[in-house]
Design a protein around this motif. Structure first.
Motif, PDB file in Angstrom:
ATOM      1  N   GLU A  20      42.049   1.358  77.025  1.00  0.00           N
ATOM      2  CA  GLU A  20      41.736   2.783  76.971  1.00  0.00           C
ATOM      3  C   GLU A  20      40.252   2.951  77.266  1.00  0.00           C
ATOM      4  O   GLU A  20      39.427   2.207  76.744  1.00  0.00           O
ATOM      5  CB  GLU A  20      42.073   3.333  75.578  1.00  0.00           C
ATOM      6  CG  GLU A  20      41.908   4.826  75.448  1.00  0.00           C
ATOM      7  CD  GLU A  20      42.439   5.302  74.102  1.00  0.00           C
ATOM      8  OE1 GLU A  20      43.410   6.064  74.117  1.00  0.00           O
ATOM      9  OE2 GLU A  20      41.875   4.897  73.061  1.00  0.00           O
ATOM     10  N   TYR A  22      37.152   5.878  77.428  1.00  0.00           N
ATOM     11  CA  TYR A  22      36.718   7.215  77.012  1.00  0.00           C
ATOM     12  C   TYR A  22      35.354   7.471  77.642  1.00  0.00           C
ATOM     13  O   TYR A  22      34.436   6.661  77.487  1.00  0.00           O
ATOM     14  CB  TYR A  22      36.613   7.254  75.479  1.00  0.00           C
ATOM     15  CG  TYR A  22      36.001   8.508  74.915  1.00  0.00           C
ATOM     16  CD1 TYR A  22      36.796   9.590  74.567  1.00  0.00           C
ATOM     17  CD2 TYR A  22      34.623   8.606  74.699  1.00  0.00           C
ATOM     18  CE1 TYR A  22      36.242  10.737  74.022  1.00  0.00           C
ATOM     19  CE2 TYR A  22      34.064   9.748  74.163  1.00  0.00           C
ATOM     20  CZ  TYR A  22      34.870  10.803  73.822  1.00  0.00           C
ATOM     21  OH  TYR A  22      34.315  11.937  73.287  1.00  0.00           O
ATOM     22  N   CYS A  63      30.949   0.425  73.068  1.00  0.00           N
ATOM     23  CA  CYS A  63      30.531   1.721  73.601  1.00  0.00           C
ATOM     24  C   CYS A  63      29.051   1.654  73.970  1.00  0.00           C
ATOM     25  O   CYS A  63      28.321   0.803  73.474  1.00  0.00           O
ATOM     26  CB  CYS A  63      30.770   2.835  72.601  1.00  0.00           C
ATOM     27  SG  CYS A  63      29.838   2.674  71.073  1.00  0.00           S
ATOM     28  N   VAL A 147      34.969  15.576  78.535  1.00  0.00           N
ATOM     29  CA  VAL A 147      35.504  14.337  77.982  1.00  0.00           C
ATOM     30  C   VAL A 147      36.632  13.863  78.901  1.00  0.00           C
ATOM     31  O   VAL A 147      37.490  14.651  79.292  1.00  0.00           O
ATOM     32  CB  VAL A 147      36.041  14.551  76.552  1.00  0.00           C
ATOM     33  CG1 VAL A 147      36.741  13.307  76.038  1.00  0.00           C
ATOM     34  CG2 VAL A 147      34.912  14.950  75.625  1.00  0.00           C
ATOM     35  N   LEU A 149      39.603  10.806  79.351  1.00  0.00           N
ATOM     36  CA  LEU A 149      40.351   9.746  78.685  1.00  0.00           C
ATOM     37  C   LEU A 149      41.334   9.164  79.692  1.00  0.00           C
ATOM     38  O   LEU A 149      42.083   9.896  80.338  1.00  0.00           O
ATOM     39  CB  LEU A 149      41.103  10.300  77.473  1.00  0.00           C
ATOM     40  CG  LEU A 149      41.845   9.286  76.606  1.00  0.00           C
ATOM     41  CD1 LEU A 149      40.871   8.270  76.006  1.00  0.00           C
ATOM     42  CD2 LEU A 149      42.597  10.005  75.502  1.00  0.00           C
TER      43      LEU A 149
END
Length: 160
Positions: A20, A22, A63, A147, A149
């Motif tokens: 995933e 982000y 991150c 944002v 995703l």
């Protein structure tokens, strides 16, 4: 190539069950009018990205602020290498989706139109009553956050 696309390309070469990504981008603009001219203008862009990598019931995470490609590669290496030291945990089911980025909100006005809004605000305030000779703060300000995703199961969404 943006950070999300860059990371996805690198992640696909790794041995993983799922992943995933982000991404976040925040844009800020403030314009202040004084005496019929733009007196101050402040613009800023802030970016960040995060990855979750899944393999054998383990989850690796990292991150960072959006940086050059070598910086993003290092962040991805940290997440991938952490898979060898974390314990297996609860298995998460990532959401499935169909491809295609979706923008939720319409595109804002041009920068020139935004500056004109600050100037017009000062003109209207001064024109309201002849006793008004000075306007303390006639300004236009906005902050837009987007944002994104994306995951290994086809989910690819963007929201502003």
């Amino acid at each position: 190539m943006n950070a999300v696309s860059f990371l996805e390309k690198k992640i696909k070469a790794l041995l993983l069950d799922d992943y995933e990504i982000y991404g976040m981008e925040r844009r800020h603009l403030t314009a202040e009018a004084r005496d019929g001219e733009i007196d101050s203008l402040d613009e800023a862009v802030e970016r960040g990205v995060a990855v979750r990598l899944f393999r054998g019931g383990k989850c690796g995470f990292a991150c960072a602020s959006d940086g050059p490609d070598p910086f993003l590669e290092r962040m991805l290496d940290l997440a991938y290498n952490s898979l060898s030291v974390v314990e297996a945990g609860e298995t998460l089911d990532l959401p499935m989706g169909v491809g295609g980025i979706q923008d939720i909100l319409p595109r804002p006005e041009t920068k020139a139109e935004k500056l004109e809004m600050a100037l017009e605000l000062e003109r209207v305030a001064k024109g309201f009553d002849r006793r008004i000779v000075r306007v303390r703060d006639a300004s236009y300000s906005e902050e837009v956050t987007t944002v994104t995703l994306k995951n290994s199961r086809g989910l690819e969404k963007a929201h502003s």
